[in-house]
Design an enzyme around this catalytic site. Structure first.
Site, PDB file in Angstrom:
ATOM      1  N   CYS A   2      -1.957 -22.689  35.835  1.00 31.34           N
ATOM      2  CA  CYS A   2      -1.750 -23.403  34.593  1.00 31.34           C
ATOM      3  C   CYS A   2      -1.775 -24.893  34.896  1.00 31.34           C
ATOM      4  CB  CYS A   2      -0.414 -23.023  33.970  1.00 31.34           C
ATOM      5  SG  CYS A   2      -0.136 -21.245  33.875  1.00 31.34           S
ATOM      6  N   ARG A  27      -8.939 -24.760  35.403  1.00 28.51           N
ATOM      7  CA  ARG A  27      -8.024 -23.808  36.026  1.00 28.51           C
ATOM      8  C   ARG A  27      -7.948 -22.506  35.231  1.00 28.51           C
ATOM      9  NH1 ARG A  27      -3.199 -25.863  38.882  1.00 28.51           N
ATOM     10  NH2 ARG A  27      -3.773 -27.768  39.966  1.00 28.51           N
ATOM     11  N   TRP A  81      -1.710 -19.789  31.151  1.00 33.14           N
ATOM     12  CA  TRP A  81      -2.419 -18.537  31.413  1.00 33.14           C
ATOM     13  C   TRP A  81      -1.363 -17.442  31.351  1.00 33.14           C
ATOM     14  CZ3 TRP A  81      -2.664 -14.551  35.087  1.00 33.14           C
ATOM     15  CH2 TRP A  81      -3.844 -13.805  35.100  1.00 33.14           C
ATOM     16  N   ASN A 122       4.964 -23.872  35.262  1.00 29.21           N
ATOM     17  CA  ASN A 122       3.993 -23.040  35.966  1.00 29.21           C
ATOM     18  C   ASN A 122       4.752 -22.155  36.945  1.00 29.21           C
ATOM     19  OD1 ASN A 122       1.969 -24.427  34.672  1.00 29.21           O
ATOM     20  ND2 ASN A 122       1.356 -25.623  36.469  1.00 29.21           N
ATOM     21  N   GLY A 123       4.308 -20.918  37.115  1.00 29.88           N
ATOM     22  CA  GLY A 123       4.956 -20.031  38.070  1.00 29.88           C
ATOM     23  C   GLY A 123       5.535 -18.811  37.388  1.00 29.88           C
ATOM     24  N   GLU A 513     -19.257 -10.179  47.832  1.00 35.04           N
ATOM     25  CA  GLU A 513     -19.182 -11.401  47.037  1.00 35.04           C
ATOM     26  C   GLU A 513     -20.132 -11.350  45.849  1.00 35.04           C
ATOM     27  OE1 GLU A 513     -18.394 -15.390  45.775  1.00 35.04           O
ATOM     28  OE2 GLU A 513     -17.256 -13.778  46.733  1.00 35.04           O
ATOM     29  N   LYS A 517     -19.008 -11.674  41.880  1.00 35.31           N
ATOM     30  CA  LYS A 517     -19.552 -12.656  40.947  1.00 35.31           C
ATOM     31  C   LYS A 517     -20.036 -11.992  39.669  1.00 35.31           C
ATOM     32  CE  LYS A 517     -18.574 -16.263  42.947  1.00 35.31           C
ATOM     33  NZ  LYS A 517     -17.363 -15.500  43.256  1.00 35.31           N
ATOM     34  N   GLU A 520     -17.078 -10.781  37.554  1.00 40.22           N
ATOM     35  CA  GLU A 520     -16.246 -11.881  37.072  1.00 40.22           C
ATOM     36  C   GLU A 520     -16.777 -12.484  35.781  1.00 40.22           C
ATOM     37  OE1 GLU A 520     -14.036 -14.425  40.509  1.00 40.22           O
ATOM     38  OE2 GLU A 520     -16.219 -14.432  40.618  1.00 40.22           O
ATOM     39  N   HIS A 536     -21.537   8.886  51.951  1.00 43.85           N
ATOM     40  CA  HIS A 536     -20.159   9.359  52.059  1.00 43.85           C
ATOM     41  C   HIS A 536     -19.425   9.282  50.722  1.00 43.85           C
ATOM     42  CE1 HIS A 536     -20.454   9.796  56.375  1.00 43.85           C
ATOM     43  NE2 HIS A 536     -21.011   8.593  56.441  1.00 43.85           N
ATOM     44  N   LYS A 635      -8.719 -20.394  37.490  1.00 42.15           N
ATOM     45  CA  LYS A 635      -9.383 -20.983  38.639  1.00 42.15           C
ATOM     46  C   LYS A 635      -8.459 -21.058  39.844  1.00 42.15           C
ATOM     47  CE  LYS A 635     -12.618 -23.076  40.940  1.00 42.15           C
ATOM     48  NZ  LYS A 635     -13.761 -22.289  41.420  1.00 42.15           N
TER      49      LYS A 635
END
Length: 640
Positions: A2, A27, A81, A122-123, A513, A517, A520, A536, A635
Site C-alpha cells: 500500500c 504498488r 490493497w 500499511n501492514g 517465469e 507472467k 498474472e 509423470h 507491486k
C-alpha cells in the site's frame, strides 16, 4: 503493497498528498483516501478533521477533493490493497476514531468531520481481534472490517493531550507489521508516524516535513530523505521533527542521517508506450547495460555494496573465502531468478546451493550452517516475507548475508553485509520484467566472483564471460525485434483458458517465469513443468485446446527436449517453440517456431525470457485486461 503519504506544512498540502498517491499507484491498490486538518491553514482558523475516500482510481479521488474543497496544511493519504475487509469505501483509509460511544453519522456521508483521530496503515496487525474485543467492551464503535480501525481507536483511547505519547503507547500493544501515520483534531500542526516491518521514510523540507512509503512519492517535493529503521517513531511539526526508538529514546542525526535521494518522477512517465509493462520490456537492454556499468573485471569487491559497516574493499573477499554453500531466499519472480542461479552456482562456481521460497523458509525446521552465504533477492528491498526469512536465517547463526536488490536505500540492503545493486530503474508494471533480467545479470556476476574465489575461473574464462555479458544489450535488441511474430502467437493464446510451459535444466526456471507472467496479467491458467516430468502426470492435460510453450535452446538437453515435444504432438497438443537457430526444429502442422537470433550459452535465460514476457503482454492486451494493474495483485508486497 500500500502507499502512505503525510505532511505538515503552511500551505494546502492536498495536491502534494494526491500526487504522492499517484506516484505510488504502481504498488497496486483497490481504494484510496485523504484526510486533512482544516484548522491547520491560516485561512481556515476553525475546523477539524475532514476526509474523502474512494474505491476508484486516485484521479477520481482528486476530482472529489477539488469538488468538495478539501483543504488543509496537515494531512495524510493512503492507497489500500485489501487484506481485512472487502474493497469498499467504509474499509478505505484514512480511518477515524470518534471516541468511545461515538460512531459515524450515517447521514453525514463523505467528507466526514467527526473524527478525533485519523490514521493510515500499511501492514497486518496479528492481534487485532483481541484488541477489537477490548475496545468494543470500552464502548468504541467499529464501522469497518479492517485491522487498521483498531489502531485508530487504540490511539484515541490512549490520548491525553500528546499524540506522540499516545502513538508510542499504542504500538507497544501491536503484534505484526505496521507503518502508520496519525493526526489528531486537537493538534492541527502535527503528524506522528511509526514503523515495524513495513517501510516508512521521512522527507525533510523548508519549514515542512513529509512521511511516505517510498521516496518516489516525494519526487519534486524534497530530495532530503531519512530512512526510518525498525521500531522507529517520528514526530513531525512545523519547522522541526524528531525520531525516537520504540522505547521513546531520542535518536540523533548521526543515528538517522539525512540523505540526498534523487527519485526522479520522470522515470514513471509512460512516453510512447501503451503500458508501463511494454515500456519496461523494451528498457531491458539499457537496464542490463546500466547494471553492468563499471564492471571491468570479476572481483569479490563488486559485492561490497552498501551496509559494510566500515570495511569497504575487504568484506566480500573475506566472506567468499569462509563459505562452503549458498542459500537463496526470495519470492515470486525473484525466486525464479534464484532457481536459475542455482544451476550457474553449482555448475560454474562448484558450490552447493539451496533455493527457498522465503514465505515458507522460516516456518519449517531447517539445518543451519554458519558457513552458508545467505542471498536475498528483491526488486524493492522491502519484501516482507524475504526480510523475515533473512532475519530468521541470521537468528540461526548464519551471518554471511548478501542481497541482489534494485533499491540501494532499502531495508534489504541495509540489513545485509554485502550487496549488488541492480540498476533497472523504477518498475511500475506489477508484472516484473526488467527487474528479473537485471537480477539474473547480478546473480551471474556473483557466480563468476565465487568461481574466481574458489579457483574455478581462469583468465580466459573470465574474459569470455565478460565479453558475452557486455554483448547482452545488443542481443536483447535482436530478441525484441521478434515482437511481430509473438503478437501472432498472442492472438491464438487470447482464445485459450489454459497453457503449459516446458523447459529443461537451466531453462526450467524460465518456463516457470513465463507461466507466471501469463497468468498474472492475462488471467489464463498456466503451469510450467520440467519437460521430463510430462509423462509423470501433466501429459494427461494435453489436448488441442492446451497450447504448450517450449523453451528450446541448443544445449546438452536438446535431444531429450525434442522427445518431450513428440509426446505432446502424439496427443494432439499444439507446440509453440522458442528455438535457437541451429536446433533443426522447423514449423509444421501443430508446431509453431520462433527462431532466436543466436545461441547464448550460459546466459541464454536472459534472452529466452523476453519473448515470454512479450507473449504474456500481447495476450493480455488482446483479452483487454488491465496490464499494469492486474486484479488482486500488488507491486511491492510489504505484508506477510
Amino acid at each position: 503493497m500500500c502507499g502512505i503519504v503525510g505532511a505538515v506544512s503552511t500551505r494546502n498540502i492536498v495536491p502534494i498528498l494526491v500526487q504522492g498517491l499517484q506516484r505510488l499507484e504502481y504498488r497496486g491498490y483497490d481504494s484510496c483516501g485523504v484526510a486533512v486538518h482544516e484548522a491547520s491553514m491560516g485561512s481556515l482558523p476553525t475546523g477539524g478533521l475532514r476526509r474523502a475516500r474512494s474505491t476508484s482510481r486516485v484521479a477520481e479521488l482528486l476530482e472529489q477533493v477539488v469538488e468538495d474543497r478539501v483543504e488543509g496544511a496537515t494531512g495524510i493519504a493512503h492507497t489500500r490493497w485489501a487484506t481485512h475487509g472487502a474493497p469498499a469505501v467504509h474499509n478505505a483509509h484514512p480511518h477515524f476514531s470518534h471516541g468511545a460511544g461515538i460512531g459515524a453519522d450515517p447521514g453525514a456521508g463523505e467528507p466526514l468531520r467527526l473524527g478525533r483521530v485519523a490514521l493510515v496503515h500499511n501492514g497486518i496487525i496479528e492481534n487485532h481481534e483481541e484488541l477489537r474485543a477490548e475496545l468494543l467492551a470500552r464502548g468504541y464503535i467499529f464501522t469497518s472490517q479492517t485491522d487498521t480501525e483498531v489502531i485508530a481507536h487504540l490511539v484515541e483511547s490512549l490520548y491525553n493531550g500528546d499524540l506522540f505519547q499516545a502513538v508510542q503507547g499504542a504500538v507497544q500493544r501491536l503484534h505484526g507489521a505496521y507503518a502508520i501515520a496519525v493526526i489528531h483534531k486537537d493538534e492541527p500542526h502535527r503528524v506522528v508516524g511509526a514503523r515495524a516491518g513495513s517501510p516508512l521514510i521521512l522527507g525533510v523540507g523548508q519549514n515542512e516535513h513529509f512521511l511516505a512509503s517510498d521516496a518516489m512519492a516525494l519526487a519534486g517535493v524534497t530530495d532530503q530523505i531519512v530512512y526510518l529503521e525498525e521500531g522507529d517513531l517520528v514526530d513531525l511539526q512545523l519547522g522541526r521533527y524528531w525520531i525516537a526508538n520504540k522505547q521513546g529514546q531520542p535518536l540523533d542525526a548521526a543515528q538517522r542521517p539525512v540523505r540526498t535521494v534523487l527519485a526522479h518522477s520522470g522515470a514513471a512517465e509512460l512516453g510512447p508506450y501503451r503500458h508501463y509493462m511494454q515500456k519496461e520490456i523494451f528498457e531491458q537492454p539499457r537496464a542490463i547495460a546500466d547494471t553492468l556499468e563499471g564492471v571491468q573485471g570479476i572481483t569479490p569487491e563488486l559485492f561490497d555494496g552498501q551496509g559494510l559497516h566500515g570495511e569497504p574493499g575487504t568484506a566480500a573477499w573475506r566472506v567468499f573465502k569462509e563459505i562452503d554453500s549458498v542459500l537463496i531466499l526470495a519470492c515470486g519472480t525473484s525466486y525464479y531468478s534464484g532457481c536459475a542461479a542455482k544451476y550457474w552456482l553449482e555448475s560454474i562456481a562448484g558450490i552447493s546451493t539451496q533455493v527457498e521460497v522465503a514465505s515458507e523458509y522460516r516456518y519449517r525446521t531447517s539445518v543451519p550452517n554458519p558457513r552458508t552465504l545467505v542471498v536475498t533477492i528483491s526488486q524493492s528491498g522491502e519484501t516482507a516475507d524475504t526480510l523475515a526469512a533473512l532475519r530468521h536465517a541470521q537468528s540461526l547463526g548464519m551471518h554471511h548475508t548478501l542481497t541482489i536488490c534494485n533499491v540501494s536505500t532499502s531495508a534489504m540492503v541495509r540489513e545485509c553485509k554485502l550487496a549488488y545493486i541492480t540498476r533497472a530503474g523504477v518498475e511500475i508494471g506489477v508484472a516484473s520484467t526488467k527487474a528479473f533480467t537485471t537480477q539474473l545479470a547480478g546473480l551471474f556476476l556473483l557466480t563468476l566472483a565465487l568461481a574466481q574465489s574458489r579457483g574455478r575461473l581462469s583468465e580466459e574464462q573470465e574474459a569470455a564471460h565478460l565479453k558475452a555479458m557486455r554483448h547482452l544489450p545488443v542481443a536483447l535488441q535482436a530478441v525484441l525485434a521478434l515482437e511481430p511474430q509473438i503478437i501472432s502467437w498472442a492472438e491464438d493464446f487470447a482464445r485459450m483458458e489454459n497453457a503449459l510451459f516446458l523447459g529443461r535444466g537451466l531453462h526450467y526456471p524460465i518456463a516457470l517465469e513465463g507461466a507466471l507472467k501469463l497468468k498474472e496479467i492475462s488471467y489464463i491458467h498456466a503451469e510450467a513443468y520440467a519437460a521430463g516430468e510430462l509423462k509423470h502426470g501433466p501429459l494427461a492435460l494435453v489436448t488441442a485446446a492446451m497450447p504448450v510453450v517450449t523453451v528450446a535452446p541448443n544445449d546438452a538437453l536438446l535431444e531429450k527436449l525434442k522427445s518431450n515435444m513428440q509426446e505432446v504432438r502424439a496427443r494432439g497438443g499444439v507446440l509453440y517453440v522458442l528455438a535457437d537457430a541451429d536446433t533443426r526444429i522447423d514449423s509444421s502442422e501443430g508446431v509453431n517456431v520462433i527462431r532466436m537470433p543466436e545461441h547464448y550459452g550460459a546466459l541464454s535465460p536472459l534472452l529466452h525470457v523476453v519473448p515470454l514476457q512479450l507473449l504474456a503482454y500481447h495476450t493480455a492486451c488482446a483479452r483487454g485486461t488491465d496490464v499494469d494493474k492486474p486484479r488482486n495483485l500488488a507491486k511491492s508486497v510489504t505484508v506477510e
